[in-house]
Motif scaffolding. Structure first.
Motif, PDB file in Angstrom:
ATOM      1  N   THR A  58      -8.396  60.338  41.079  1.00 53.73           N
ATOM      2  CA  THR A  58      -7.290  60.491  42.026  1.00 53.73           C
ATOM      3  C   THR A  58      -7.523  59.644  43.277  1.00 53.73           C
ATOM      4  O   THR A  58      -8.626  59.627  43.836  1.00 53.73           O
ATOM      5  N   VAL A  59      -6.491  58.954  43.710  1.00 50.28           N
ATOM      6  CA  VAL A  59      -6.534  58.191  44.959  1.00 50.28           C
ATOM      7  C   VAL A  59      -5.719  58.969  45.998  1.00 50.28           C
ATOM      8  O   VAL A  59      -4.482  58.946  45.983  1.00 50.28           O
ATOM      9  N   TYR A  60      -6.402  59.676  46.872  1.00 50.95           N
ATOM     10  CA  TYR A  60      -5.715  60.465  47.894  1.00 50.95           C
ATOM     11  C   TYR A  60      -5.183  59.513  48.963  1.00 50.95           C
ATOM     12  O   TYR A  60      -5.947  58.765  49.579  1.00 50.95           O
ATOM     13  N   THR A  61      -3.879  59.531  49.163  1.00 47.70           N
ATOM     14  CA  THR A  61      -3.206  58.529  49.987  1.00 47.70           C
ATOM     15  C   THR A  61      -2.451  59.201  51.129  1.00 47.70           C
ATOM     16  O   THR A  61      -1.558  60.009  50.880  1.00 47.70           O
ATOM     17  N   PRO A  62      -2.774  58.870  52.381  1.00 48.80           N
ATOM     18  CA  PRO A  62      -2.033  59.484  53.499  1.00 48.80           C
ATOM     19  C   PRO A  62      -0.653  58.848  53.663  1.00 48.80           C
ATOM     20  O   PRO A  62      -0.485  57.630  53.541  1.00 48.80           O
ATOM     21  N   LEU A  63       0.332  59.687  53.919  1.00 44.96           N
ATOM     22  CA  LEU A  63       1.671  59.250  54.292  1.00 44.96           C
ATOM     23  C   LEU A  63       1.952  59.836  55.679  1.00 44.96           C
ATOM     24  O   LEU A  63       1.421  60.881  56.031  1.00 44.96           O
ATOM     25  N   TYR A  64       2.828  59.177  56.424  1.00 41.86           N
ATOM     26  CA  TYR A  64       3.057  59.559  57.808  1.00 41.86           C
ATOM     27  C   TYR A  64       4.524  59.928  58.019  1.00 41.86           C
ATOM     28  O   TYR A  64       5.428  59.232  57.547  1.00 41.86           O
ATOM     29  N   LEU A  65       4.746  61.035  58.747  1.00 37.10           N
ATOM     30  CA  LEU A  65       6.096  61.497  59.040  1.00 37.10           C
ATOM     31  C   LEU A  65       6.664  60.702  60.209  1.00 37.10           C
ATOM     32  O   LEU A  65       6.062  60.655  61.289  1.00 37.10           O
ATOM     33  N   ASP A  66       7.822  60.078  59.988  1.00 39.53           N
ATOM     34  CA  ASP A  66       8.523  59.351  61.039  1.00 39.53           C
ATOM     35  C   ASP A  66       9.764  60.154  61.409  1.00 39.53           C
ATOM     36  O   ASP A  66      10.748  60.178  60.659  1.00 39.53           O
ATOM     37  N   ALA A  67       9.711  60.836  62.557  1.00 39.33           N
ATOM     38  CA  ALA A  67      10.820  61.697  62.969  1.00 39.33           C
ATOM     39  C   ALA A  67      11.962  60.910  63.604  1.00 39.33           C
ATOM     40  O   ALA A  67      12.996  61.490  63.921  1.00 39.33           O
ATOM     41  N   VAL A  68      11.780  59.597  63.798  1.00 40.30           N
ATOM     42  CA  VAL A  68      12.866  58.777  64.335  1.00 40.30           C
ATOM     43  C   VAL A  68      13.916  58.520  63.256  1.00 40.30           C
ATOM     44  O   VAL A  68      15.118  58.688  63.482  1.00 40.30           O
ATOM     45  N   ASN A  69      13.450  58.113  62.055  1.00 39.14           N
ATOM     46  CA  ASN A  69      14.398  57.854  60.959  1.00 39.14           C
ATOM     47  C   ASN A  69      14.224  58.819  59.793  1.00 39.14           C
ATOM     48  O   ASN A  69      14.739  58.581  58.706  1.00 39.14           O
ATOM     49  N   MET A  70      13.466  59.912  60.014  1.00 37.73           N
ATOM     50  CA  MET A  70      13.283  60.970  59.020  1.00 37.73           C
ATOM     51  C   MET A  70      12.784  60.411  57.693  1.00 37.73           C
ATOM     52  O   MET A  70      13.365  60.624  56.634  1.00 37.73           O
ATOM     53  N   SER A  71      11.679  59.707  57.757  1.00 41.81           N
ATOM     54  CA  SER A  71      11.115  59.081  56.566  1.00 41.81           C
ATOM     55  C   SER A  71       9.623  59.361  56.473  1.00 41.81           C
ATOM     56  O   SER A  71       8.984  59.828  57.424  1.00 41.81           O
ATOM     57  N   LEU A  72       9.074  59.091  55.297  1.00 47.33           N
ATOM     58  CA  LEU A  72       7.636  59.063  55.071  1.00 47.33           C
ATOM     59  C   LEU A  72       7.239  57.603  54.945  1.00 47.33           C
ATOM     60  O   LEU A  72       7.875  56.841  54.211  1.00 47.33           O
ATOM     61  N   THR A  73       6.181  57.210  55.651  1.00 47.29           N
ATOM     62  CA  THR A  73       5.760  55.814  55.622  1.00 47.29           C
ATOM     63  C   THR A  73       4.297  55.723  55.219  1.00 47.29           C
ATOM     64  O   THR A  73       3.529  56.674  55.366  1.00 47.29           O
ATOM     65  N   GLU A  74       3.892  54.561  54.720  1.00 44.41           N
ATOM     66  CA  GLU A  74       2.515  54.362  54.284  1.00 44.41           C
ATOM     67  C   GLU A  74       1.589  54.001  55.438  1.00 44.41           C
ATOM     68  O   GLU A  74       0.373  54.045  55.289  1.00 44.41           O
ATOM     69  N   GLY A  75       2.159  53.605  56.572  1.00 40.47           N
ATOM     70  CA  GLY A  75       1.357  53.264  57.739  1.00 40.47           C
ATOM     71  C   GLY A  75       1.683  54.165  58.902  1.00 40.47           C
ATOM     72  O   GLY A  75       2.720  54.835  58.929  1.00 40.47           O
ATOM     73  N   PRO A  76       0.779  54.229  59.894  1.00 43.28           N
ATOM     74  CA  PRO A  76       1.014  55.074  61.070  1.00 43.28           C
ATOM     75  C   PRO A  76       2.333  54.737  61.763  1.00 43.28           C
ATOM     76  O   PRO A  76       2.760  53.585  61.795  1.00 43.28           O
ATOM     77  N   VAL A  77       2.960  55.748  62.309  1.00 44.92           N
ATOM     78  CA  VAL A  77       4.252  55.587  62.981  1.00 44.92           C
ATOM     79  C   VAL A  77       4.031  55.005  64.373  1.00 44.92           C
ATOM     80  O   VAL A  77       3.114  55.416  65.093  1.00 44.92           O
ATOM     81  N   GLN A  78       4.878  54.048  64.769  1.00 47.38           N
ATOM     82  CA  GLN A  78       4.708  53.349  66.030  1.00 47.38           C
ATOM     83  C   GLN A  78       5.448  54.007  67.190  1.00 47.38           C
ATOM     84  O   GLN A  78       5.085  53.824  68.344  1.00 47.38           O
ATOM     85  N   SER A  79       6.520  54.767  66.891  1.00 53.36           N
ATOM     86  CA  SER A  79       7.342  55.340  67.953  1.00 53.36           C
ATOM     87  C   SER A  79       7.277  56.865  67.929  1.00 53.36           C
ATOM     88  O   SER A  79       7.244  57.479  66.864  1.00 53.36           O
ATOM     89  N   ASN A  80       7.259  57.453  69.103  1.00 53.21           N
ATOM     90  CA  ASN A  80       7.290  58.917  69.199  1.00 53.21           C
ATOM     91  C   ASN A  80       8.652  59.445  68.759  1.00 53.21           C
ATOM     92  O   ASN A  80       9.682  58.797  68.961  1.00 53.21           O
ATOM     93  N   GLY A  81       8.655  60.596  68.145  1.00 52.31           N
ATOM     94  CA  GLY A  81       9.913  61.206  67.715  1.00 52.31           C
ATOM     95  C   GLY A  81       9.715  62.680  67.458  1.00 52.31           C
ATOM     96  O   GLY A  81       8.575  63.166  67.382  1.00 52.31           O
ATOM     97  N   GLU A  82      10.811  63.395  67.333  1.00 46.58           N
ATOM     98  CA  GLU A  82      10.733  64.811  67.017  1.00 46.58           C
ATOM     99  C   GLU A  82      11.915  65.195  66.133  1.00 46.58           C
ATOM    100  O   GLU A  82      12.982  64.572  66.196  1.00 46.58           O
ATOM    101  N   ALA A  83      11.692  66.182  65.290  1.00 46.51           N
ATOM    102  CA  ALA A  83      12.749  66.735  64.440  1.00 46.51           C
ATOM    103  C   ALA A  83      12.895  68.202  64.781  1.00 46.51           C
ATOM    104  O   ALA A  83      11.899  68.923  64.905  1.00 46.51           O
ATOM    105  N   ARG A  84      14.142  68.656  64.938  1.00 46.22           N
ATOM    106  CA  ARG A  84      14.415  70.047  65.300  1.00 46.22           C
ATOM    107  C   ARG A  84      15.269  70.716  64.227  1.00 46.22           C
ATOM    108  O   ARG A  84      16.086  70.058  63.583  1.00 46.22           O
TER     109      ARG A  84
END
Length: 285
Positions: free
Chosen positions: A121-147
């Motif tokens: 198994t290759v454990y792979t981190p994904l990152y929550l992007d609350a600006v466009n409500m997506s999962l990304t393979e790299g760290p998110v560059q902009s701050n965001g929040e989801a309510r």
């Protein structure tokens, strides 16, 4: 008992079994469809058992239909004949682990493995992007929040499109920074879902009756977020549940939510969705 003992204490510890004491021959059968019921316990027992002869079969079907299927009844007969009656050696040809890799309800294929979880198994981190409500393979560059309003059907959904066929088999977790506006606690319900090329949720078998369930599920009450550092791994958080660490409005805290094991093949053009809600996502069962 749950009302009198809401946390893990001596009462619950007295009922815990040492799974490593299992040394007899064992045939473990689990279902990806039993999210929230038996899936996790069966797999944890298999991992911990020290039996010299142990076998694991995990399917994604309706459990009682699978249990009474003549082919599976025959597997049980072979196992019991060999280890209870001392007749035959059928399990010599059995794989240690057999998994059904699902694509949707009633569609999947079988594969044999040497261990569980799968060692490659290759454990792979994904990152929550609350600006466009997506999962990304790299760290998110902009701050965001989801309510979302936890007292309604409102939820937060994060999606990622697969560019190539991708199999997710084994453990997952979701790490969040959460904050409340009022109160002192929050319940977090998480569903992992598969979306087809048109963005529609792909259904999976759920429990013994439903055909419209999730890929996998996870839950956590935020006040129970303290981890058992000795038992937790990067892919499977284990919580102490021995005390409540209440929240303060306006103060964010980190939580790690275990997503129960699953096995799903995502084709190129299909998507992974993580849905977060304040109440049971599949509450009509």
């Amino acid at each position: 008992s749950m009302i009198d003992h809401p946390l893990i204490d001596e009462y619950w510890q007295s009922k815990a079994q040492d799974l490593a004491d299992i040394e007899c021959p064992a045939f473990f059968v689990a279902s990806w469809s039993d999210q929230g019921l038996h899936t996790r316990g069966t797999l944890e027992a298999y991992k911990a058992a020290r039996s010299a002869h142990k076998f694991l079969l995990v399917h994604g079907q309706k459990k009682w239909a699978h249990y009474y299927d003549p082919q599976n009844v025959e597997l049980l007969r072979q196992f019991f004949d060999e280890y209870l009656r001392g007749e035959g050696h059928s399990t010599r040809d059995w794989p240690k682990v057999r998994l059904e890799i699902r694509e949707r309800a009633h569609v999947g294929h079988w594969r044999d493995e040497d261990e569980w979880p799968i060692a490659r198994t290759v454990y792979t981190p994904l990152y929550l992007d609350a600006v466009n409500m997506s999962l990304t393979e790299g760290p998110v560059q902009s701050n965001g929040e989801a309510r979302y309003d936890p007292l309604t059907e409102d939820s937060a959904c994060f999606d990622m499109l697969f560019q190539a066929d991708t199999e997710l088999t084994g453990h997952m977790k979701l790490k969040l920074w959460v904050e409340i506006e009022q109160g002192e606690d929050m319940d977090l319900f998480v569903a992992i879902q598969k979306l087809d090329g048109d963005g529609k949720v792909v259904p999976f078998i759920f429990y013994a009756t439903c055909d419209d369930g999730p890929v996998a599920l996870g839950w956590l009450r935020a006040s129970h977020r303290e981890l058992d550092l000795e038992k937790s791994t990067p892919w499977q958080p284990v919580h102490l549940h021995t005390f409540e660490d209440r929240l303060t409005p306006g103060t964010p805290v980190a939580v790690e939510i275990e997503i129960w094991p699953s096995s799903t093949l995502f084709r190129a053009g299909e998507s992974l969705r993580g849905q977060i809600k304040g109440q049971d996502i599949y509450g009509d069962i």
